[in-house]
Design a protein around this motif. Structure first.
Motif, PDB file in Angstrom:
ATOM      1  N   GLN A 123     -21.019  51.883  38.295  1.00 53.91           N
ATOM      2  CA  GLN A 123     -19.745  51.194  38.516  1.00 53.91           C
ATOM      3  C   GLN A 123     -18.603  51.967  37.854  1.00 53.91           C
ATOM      4  O   GLN A 123     -17.542  52.168  38.450  1.00 53.91           O
ATOM      5  N   LEU A 124     -18.821  52.393  36.630  1.00 49.67           N
ATOM      6  CA  LEU A 124     -17.793  53.136  35.908  1.00 49.67           C
ATOM      7  C   LEU A 124     -17.543  54.483  36.582  1.00 49.67           C
ATOM      8  O   LEU A 124     -16.393  54.894  36.762  1.00 49.67           O
ATOM      9  N   GLU A 125     -18.611  55.133  36.971  1.00 42.78           N
ATOM     10  CA  GLU A 125     -18.493  56.431  37.646  1.00 42.78           C
ATOM     11  C   GLU A 125     -17.655  56.303  38.913  1.00 42.78           C
ATOM     12  O   GLU A 125     -16.768  57.125  39.183  1.00 42.78           O
ATOM     13  N   GLU A 126     -17.910  55.270  39.693  1.00 43.35           N
ATOM     14  CA  GLU A 126     -17.185  55.060  40.946  1.00 43.35           C
ATOM     15  C   GLU A 126     -15.696  54.811  40.694  1.00 43.35           C
ATOM     16  O   GLU A 126     -14.839  55.356  41.389  1.00 43.35           O
ATOM     17  N   LEU A 127     -15.393  53.992  39.688  1.00 38.22           N
ATOM     18  CA  LEU A 127     -13.988  53.722  39.376  1.00 38.22           C
ATOM     19  C   LEU A 127     -13.267  54.993  38.938  1.00 38.22           C
ATOM     20  O   LEU A 127     -12.162  55.278  39.410  1.00 38.22           O
ATOM     21  N   ILE A 128     -13.862  55.730  38.040  1.00 40.85           N
ATOM     22  CA  ILE A 128     -13.212  56.930  37.524  1.00 40.85           C
ATOM     23  C   ILE A 128     -13.028  57.958  38.638  1.00 40.85           C
ATOM     24  O   ILE A 128     -12.011  58.651  38.694  1.00 40.85           O
ATOM     25  N   LYS A 129     -13.981  58.053  39.572  1.00 43.72           N
ATOM     26  CA  LYS A 129     -13.823  58.937  40.732  1.00 43.72           C
ATOM     27  C   LYS A 129     -12.597  58.524  41.541  1.00 43.72           C
ATOM     28  O   LYS A 129     -11.824  59.370  41.995  1.00 43.72           O
ATOM     29  N   ASP A 130     -12.417  57.211  41.749  1.00 38.80           N
ATOM     30  CA  ASP A 130     -11.272  56.711  42.503  1.00 38.80           C
ATOM     31  C   ASP A 130      -9.958  57.045  41.807  1.00 38.80           C
ATOM     32  O   ASP A 130      -8.954  57.304  42.460  1.00 38.80           O
ATOM     33  N   TYR A 131      -9.955  57.020  40.485  1.00 37.73           N
ATOM     34  CA  TYR A 131      -8.725  57.262  39.733  1.00 37.73           C
ATOM     35  C   TYR A 131      -8.369  58.741  39.652  1.00 37.73           C
ATOM     36  O   TYR A 131      -7.202  59.080  39.490  1.00 37.73           O
ATOM     37  N   TYR A 132      -9.359  59.629  39.737  1.00 31.62           N
ATOM     38  CA  TYR A 132      -9.130  61.048  39.458  1.00 31.62           C
ATOM     39  C   TYR A 132      -8.047  61.666  40.341  1.00 31.62           C
ATOM     40  O   TYR A 132      -7.150  62.323  39.836  1.00 31.62           O
ATOM     41  N   SER A 133      -8.135  61.472  41.638  1.00 31.86           N
ATOM     42  CA  SER A 133      -7.170  62.122  42.516  1.00 31.86           C
ATOM     43  C   SER A 133      -5.734  61.661  42.249  1.00 31.86           C
ATOM     44  O   SER A 133      -4.862  62.493  42.026  1.00 31.86           O
ATOM     45  N   PRO A 134      -5.445  60.362  42.247  1.00 32.01           N
ATOM     46  CA  PRO A 134      -4.063  59.949  41.966  1.00 32.01           C
ATOM     47  C   PRO A 134      -3.619  60.273  40.538  1.00 32.01           C
ATOM     48  O   PRO A 134      -2.444  60.477  40.288  1.00 32.01           O
ATOM     49  N   GLU A 135      -4.580  60.342  39.633  1.00 30.72           N
ATOM     50  CA  GLU A 135      -4.248  60.615  38.240  1.00 30.72           C
ATOM     51  C   GLU A 135      -3.812  62.060  38.023  1.00 30.72           C
ATOM     52  O   GLU A 135      -2.902  62.328  37.252  1.00 30.72           O
ATOM     53  N   PHE A 136      -4.462  62.994  38.712  1.00 34.10           N
ATOM     54  CA  PHE A 136      -4.254  64.403  38.412  1.00 34.10           C
ATOM     55  C   PHE A 136      -3.638  65.205  39.544  1.00 34.10           C
ATOM     56  O   PHE A 136      -3.330  66.380  39.359  1.00 34.10           O
ATOM     57  N   ALA A 137      -3.461  64.610  40.713  1.00 32.28           N
ATOM     58  CA  ALA A 137      -2.897  65.348  41.852  1.00 32.28           C
ATOM     59  C   ALA A 137      -1.425  65.666  41.602  1.00 32.28           C
ATOM     60  O   ALA A 137      -0.734  64.975  40.845  1.00 32.28           O
ATOM     61  N   GLY A 142      -2.303  57.007  46.617  1.00 28.67           N
ATOM     62  CA  GLY A 142      -3.448  56.118  46.506  1.00 28.67           C
ATOM     63  C   GLY A 142      -3.061  54.687  46.807  1.00 28.67           C
ATOM     64  O   GLY A 142      -1.888  54.327  46.763  1.00 28.67           O
ATOM     65  N   ASP A 143      -4.051  53.885  47.108  1.00 27.34           N
ATOM     66  CA  ASP A 143      -3.840  52.462  47.352  1.00 27.34           C
ATOM     67  C   ASP A 143      -4.152  51.737  46.054  1.00 27.34           C
ATOM     68  O   ASP A 143      -5.307  51.392  45.783  1.00 27.34           O
ATOM     69  N   PHE A 144      -3.123  51.527  45.257  1.00 22.42           N
ATOM     70  CA  PHE A 144      -3.325  50.963  43.933  1.00 22.42           C
ATOM     71  C   PHE A 144      -3.830  49.522  44.008  1.00 22.42           C
ATOM     72  O   PHE A 144      -4.653  49.113  43.190  1.00 22.42           O
ATOM     73  N   ALA A 145      -3.372  48.751  44.981  1.00 22.53           N
ATOM     74  CA  ALA A 145      -3.816  47.359  45.101  1.00 22.53           C
ATOM     75  C   ALA A 145      -5.328  47.317  45.347  1.00 22.53           C
ATOM     76  O   ALA A 145      -6.044  46.514  44.730  1.00 22.53           O
ATOM     77  N   GLU A 146      -5.822  48.201  46.214  1.00 21.44           N
ATOM     78  CA  GLU A 146      -7.259  48.239  46.483  1.00 21.44           C
ATOM     79  C   GLU A 146      -8.033  48.699  45.242  1.00 21.44           C
ATOM     80  O   GLU A 146      -9.077  48.139  44.910  1.00 21.44           O
ATOM     81  N   SER A 147      -7.505  49.707  44.565  1.00 22.68           N
ATOM     82  CA  SER A 147      -8.154  50.190  43.343  1.00 22.68           C
ATOM     83  C   SER A 147      -8.191  49.104  42.278  1.00 22.68           C
ATOM     84  O   SER A 147      -9.184  48.958  41.560  1.00 22.68           O
ATOM     85  N   MET A 148      -7.125  48.339  42.188  1.00 23.27           N
ATOM     86  CA  MET A 148      -7.066  47.271  41.187  1.00 23.27           C
ATOM     87  C   MET A 148      -8.077  46.175  41.518  1.00 23.27           C
ATOM     88  O   MET A 148      -8.734  45.644  40.619  1.00 23.27           O
ATOM     89  N   GLU A 149      -8.217  45.840  42.797  1.00 24.48           N
ATOM     90  CA  GLU A 149      -9.213  44.835  43.193  1.00 24.48           C
ATOM     91  C   GLU A 149     -10.624  45.304  42.855  1.00 24.48           C
ATOM     92  O   GLU A 149     -11.437  44.537  42.333  1.00 24.48           O
ATOM     93  N   LYS A 150     -10.897  46.567  43.136  1.00 21.54           N
ATOM     94  CA  LYS A 150     -12.208  47.128  42.826  1.00 21.54           C
ATOM     95  C   LYS A 150     -12.441  47.116  41.304  1.00 21.54           C
ATOM     96  O   LYS A 150     -13.521  46.769  40.842  1.00 21.54           O
ATOM     97  N   THR A 151     -11.409  47.460  40.560  1.00 19.71           N
ATOM     98  CA  THR A 151     -11.513  47.472  39.096  1.00 19.71           C
ATOM     99  C   THR A 151     -11.814  46.071  38.570  1.00 19.71           C
ATOM    100  O   THR A 151     -12.705  45.894  37.733  1.00 19.71           O
ATOM    101  N   LYS A 152     -11.096  45.097  39.068  1.00 16.88           N
ATOM    102  CA  LYS A 152     -11.309  43.716  38.600  1.00 16.88           C
ATOM    103  C   LYS A 152     -12.696  43.207  38.973  1.00 16.88           C
ATOM    104  O   LYS A 152     -13.319  42.477  38.195  1.00 16.88           O
ATOM    105  N   ARG A 153     -13.179  43.604  40.156  1.00 17.99           N
ATOM    106  CA  ARG A 153     -14.535  43.220  40.551  1.00 17.99           C
ATOM    107  C   ARG A 153     -15.574  43.778  39.590  1.00 17.99           C
ATOM    108  O   ARG A 153     -16.508  43.102  39.187  1.00 17.99           O
TER     109      ARG A 153
END
Length: 159
Positions: A123-137, A142-153
């Protein structure tokens, strides 16, 4: 009185072979130190085994609610345009890492994605993968609302 001994040319002495020998020795020593340095750099690139320190009794419900409050603040700041999309992803990543540290005792705040993958927490690996591109590009997309929903889940399902 005439002498038969004359002055010899500077090149007649065996100085150049000595310079060549010294150069070869210095070259070998330099090659040895470079080889040792390269070997250390290569062995240091391997992910280290994480040091897991078991936290004392953890109130997981309290940690989750604190995390949700912080995530809501980040979302609100993004909507109000007080922070950029990149900042939102960086803050979210930092907050999730802090939650994992508090919940498990694993100090993941400064781990790379490769080191996180060695933890076997998908779960942590998947979240951090999702964050990497918007974080360092260069241009964060990125779709922050979708990322936030996934994070909260993931936080909600954390055991």
């Amino acid at each position: 009185m005439e002498t038969t001994v004359g002055i010899q040319d500077a090149y007649s002495y065996a100085v150049w072979p000595m310079f060549a020998l010294v150069a070869v020795i210095v070259g070998l020593i330099l090659a040895f130190f470079i080889a040792v340095l390269v070997k250390k750099l290569i062995t240091n690139r391997k992910p280290k085994k994480p040091k897991i320190v078991k936290p004392q009794t953890v109130n997981l419900l309290k940690l989750k609610s604190e995390c949700f409050m912080d995530l809501d603040v980040i979302s609100r700041k993004l909507v109000e345009e007080k922070i950029t999309l990149r900042d939102a992803y960086q803050l979210t990543s930092a907050r999730v890492r802090k939650f994992v540290n508090q919940a498990t005792g694993i100090n993941v705040q400064n781990y790379t994605l490769e080191e996180i993958q060695t933890l076997r927490i998908p779960q942590l690996e998947e979240l951090i993968k999702d964050y990497y591109s918007p974080e360092f590009a260069w241009n964060s997309v990125g779709d922050f609302a979708e990322s936030m929903e996934k994070t909260k889940r993931v936080i909600e399902q954390w055991k």
